[in-house]
Design an enzyme around this catalytic site. Structure first.
Site, short mmCIF file in Angstrom:
data_model
loop_
_atom_site.label_atom_id
_atom_site.label_comp_id
_atom_site.label_asym_id
_atom_site.label_seq_id
_atom_site.Cartn_x
_atom_site.Cartn_y
_atom_site.Cartn_z
N TRP A 41 0.82 -1.21 0.00
CA TRP A 41 0.00 0.00 0.00
C TRP A 41 0.85 1.26 0.00
O TRP A 41 0.42 2.30 -0.48
CB TRP A 41 -1.08 -0.03 1.07
CG TRP A 41 -0.73 0.07 2.52
CD1 TRP A 41 0.40 -0.31 3.15
CD2 TRP A 41 -1.61 0.57 3.54
NE1 TRP A 41 0.30 -0.08 4.50
CE2 TRP A 41 -0.93 0.46 4.77
CE3 TRP A 41 -2.89 1.10 3.54
CZ2 TRP A 41 -1.50 0.86 5.99
CZ3 TRP A 41 -3.46 1.49 4.75
CH2 TRP A 41 -2.76 1.37 5.95
N ASP A 165 0.13 -2.55 12.28
CA ASP A 165 0.79 -3.71 12.88
C ASP A 165 0.46 -3.97 14.34
O ASP A 165 0.09 -5.09 14.71
CB ASP A 165 2.31 -3.57 12.76
CG ASP A 165 2.78 -3.44 11.33
OD1 ASP A 165 1.96 -3.15 10.44
OD2 ASP A 165 3.98 -3.61 11.09
N GLU A 388 7.41 9.28 9.04
CA GLU A 388 6.52 8.14 8.83
C GLU A 388 5.18 8.37 9.51
O GLU A 388 4.11 8.13 8.95
CB GLU A 388 7.18 6.87 9.37
CG GLU A 388 6.37 5.61 9.18
CD GLU A 388 7.07 4.37 9.74
OE1 GLU A 388 6.54 3.26 9.55
OE2 GLU A 388 8.16 4.51 10.37
#
Length: 426
Positions: A41, A165, A388
Site C-alpha cells: 500500500w 501492525d 513516517e
C-alpha cells in the site's frame, strides 16, 4: 491557514526530492534503511505522489507491484526485489511462492482507488496503462472475496496484513496466540528507530510464529483457512476493499469491460461492514472471529466508513471527540484509552495517508470536518517534516524519516498547490 507560497514551494520540492531519493528504478522504498523493499500500500500512495511531477513513473509503480502477483491472485505485502541483510524477516523466513521473492500475505488493497486517481489526473494515459493490469486487479480483489471474508467482513490473518501492525485492536486476539520457541533472532527495525516507537518483542514473537506457520504450509490458502490461529475481522480491510471495488468497477466501465462480478461484491461488503458495528461502543470495531470478542477500540480505521461510501452519523461525535483531545488528528487510537501511546507506531500516532482517506470520505458526504483535517495535516507536515508518523499531542516526528507516502500525500493532497490544481476535491 495554508502555508505561505515560499513555504509551499520549499515543501513541494523537498517532497519531490524524497520520492526521487527513495526511487529504486521501477519501485519505491518507504524510506532508506528501515524499509528497504517495495511495500504494497506504500506503493499505491507513492504512485499518486509521482503523478504530481512524473505521470509515467506513477504508472510504473503500480505495474511493478502487480508484476509480483501470485498465481492465486494475491498481491504480496512486501516484494523483495533485492536481498538486504538490514531487514528482518527477509525472503528466506517468509518462503513466498510468487514470481518474485515476497511475503505470503497481502495488504489493504488501496491500489485500485489510487489507479482511478491517476486516470483522472491524466485521462489520455489512463486507458493505455491500466488496461493490461485490469484482469490482475480483478483476480486480486477476488482473492480477498474467496479467502478473507467472515460474515461479509474482510479478515486479516496477520497484523502486518492490515498495515496497522501493533494497534490495540489486535491485543485480545494476539494474547490468545501462543508463540513458538523461535530461538534467538535479531530485529533490525530497532537499529533504525528508537524502540519506544516500535512494537514490543512479545509482538514480534507472535508475528514470527504466524510467518512460520504460513511458510510450513507454503502459503496454500485452502490448508491455512481451517487452522489459522489468528483471524480478525477488520474495518481497515473491509472499508478499503469496499471502496476499491467501487473504483475498480468504474475503471472497468471506462475500459468497456464487464464489471458485473465486481458489482456483485459491493453489497456483500456493505452488509459485512455492518457486522463490524459495535452497538455498545457505537463505533465500527474489530471482531476476533475465533473468539467472537470485540476489541472495544475506536481507531482511525473506524473513520474509514465515509471513504467506503457509508455515512454513519454516530461516528461523527467520536471523530470530533478524539480530535479535540489532541493537537493533530486523527490519532490511530483513542487518546482517552489506557492503551494509547502517542509515539508507538499504531497505538496512537497520526498517519498522513489515513488522514487523506478519512478526509476525502468526509468531503464526499459534505462534512466540513474533511477540509479541517486537510488543513490540520498540512500544518503538521509544515511544522514537523515528512516523517513516517507523528505524535498527535505534540506533532513530533516519529518512526522513519524522509518517508515516501508522507511526501506523496503532501504532493497529491495536503499541499496548497495540490488544492489549486484540483487534486483535492474540498
Amino acid at each position: 491557514m495554508d502555508a505561505q507560497p515560499q513555504t509551499t514551494q520549499r515543501l513541494d520540492q523537498e517532497a519531490r526530492d524524497i520520492m526521487i531519493r527513495n526511487d529504486r528504478g521501477g519501485y519505491s522504498v518507504p524510506t532508506h534503511g528501515l524499509y528497504p523493499y517495495q511495500w504494497n500500500w506504500d506503493s499505491a500512495f507513492a504512485a499518486i505522489g509521482y503523478a504530481a511531477f512524473d505521470m509515467d513513473r506513477a504508472w510504473i509503480e503500480l505495474e511493478t507491484l502487480m508484476a509480483a502477483q501470485w498465481h492465486d491472485g494475491m498481491v504480496p505485502h512486501i516484494v523483495f526485489h533485492e536481498v538486504d541483510p538490514g531487514y528482518f524477516p527477509g525472503p528466506d523466513i517468509w518462503g513466498g511462492v510468487g514470481p518474485v521473492p515476497s511475503t505470503g500475505i497481502s495488504q489493504p488493497p488501496v491500489a485500485a482507488s489510487m489507479a482511478l486517481r491517476l486516470w483522472d489526473n491524466d485521462p489520455e494515459m489512463g486507458a493505455e496503462r491500466f488496461l493490461p493490469m485490469f484482469d490482475g486487479f480483478v483476480r486480486w480483489h477476488r482473492w480477498f472475496m474467496d479467502w478473507r471474508l467472515h460474515d461479509g467482513a474482510v479478515c486479516i490473518t496477520h497484523p502486518w496484513e492490515s498495515g496497522r501492525d501493533n494497534t490495540p485492536d489486535w491485543d485480545g486476539a494476539m494474547a490468545n496466540l501462543i508463540p513458538r520457541d523461535l530461538g534467538e533472532y535479531q530485529r533490525r527495525d530497532t537499529g533504525h528507530v528508537d524502540a519506544s516507537m516500535r512494537p514490543h518483542k512479545s509482538d514480534y514473537d507472535r508475528y514470527l510464529t504466524l510467518v512460520a506457520i504460513g511458510h510450513e504450509a507454503r502459503w496454500e490458502q485452502g490448508a491455512l483457512h481451517a487452522s489459522w490461529p489468528f483471524r480478525v475481522a477488520d474495518p481497515t480491510m473491509t472499508f478499503i476493499l469496499l471502496r476499491a471495488h467501487r473504483d475498480l468497477a468504474e475503471l472497468g466501465r471506462r475500459l468497456g469491460r464487464d464489471v458485473s462480478e465486481i458489482e456483485s461484491w459491493i453489497p456483500i461488503l456493505e452488509a459485512g461492514a455492518e457486522t463490524l458495528w459495535n452497538p455498545e461502543l457505537k463505533t465500527y470495531d474489530v471482531r476476533d472471529t475465533l473468539s467472537g470478542e470485540w476489541s472495544c477500540c475506536v481507531s482511525n480505521a473506524s473513520f474509514l466508513c465515509w471513504w467506503a461510501g457509508i455515512d454513519r452519523a454516530e461516528m461523527l461525535p467520536h471523530l470530533r471527540r478524539v480530535n479535540r483531545a489532541v493537537r493533530f488528528g486523527v490519532p490511530s487510537h483513542d487518546p482517552e484509552s489506557p492503551a494509547f501511546e502517542a509515539k508507538r507506531y499504531w497505538r496512537g500516532p497520526v498517519w498522513a495517508m489515513l488522514n487523506m482517506l478519512i478526509a476525502e470520505g468526509l468531503d464526499e458526504f459534505g462534512y466540513d470536518d474533511g477540509a479541517l483535517l486537510r488543513q490540520n495535516t498540512a500544518r503538521m507536515i509544515e511544522e514537523n517534516g515528512f516523517a513516517e508518523y507523528f505524535d498527535p499531542i505534540t506533532g513530533a516526528p516519529a518512526g522513519g524519516q524522509n518517508f515516501t507516502w508522507t511526501a506523496a500525500i503532501w504532493l497529491d493532497w495536503a499541499s496548497p498547490r495540490a488544492r489549486e490544481e484540483n487534486r483535492w476535491a474540498g
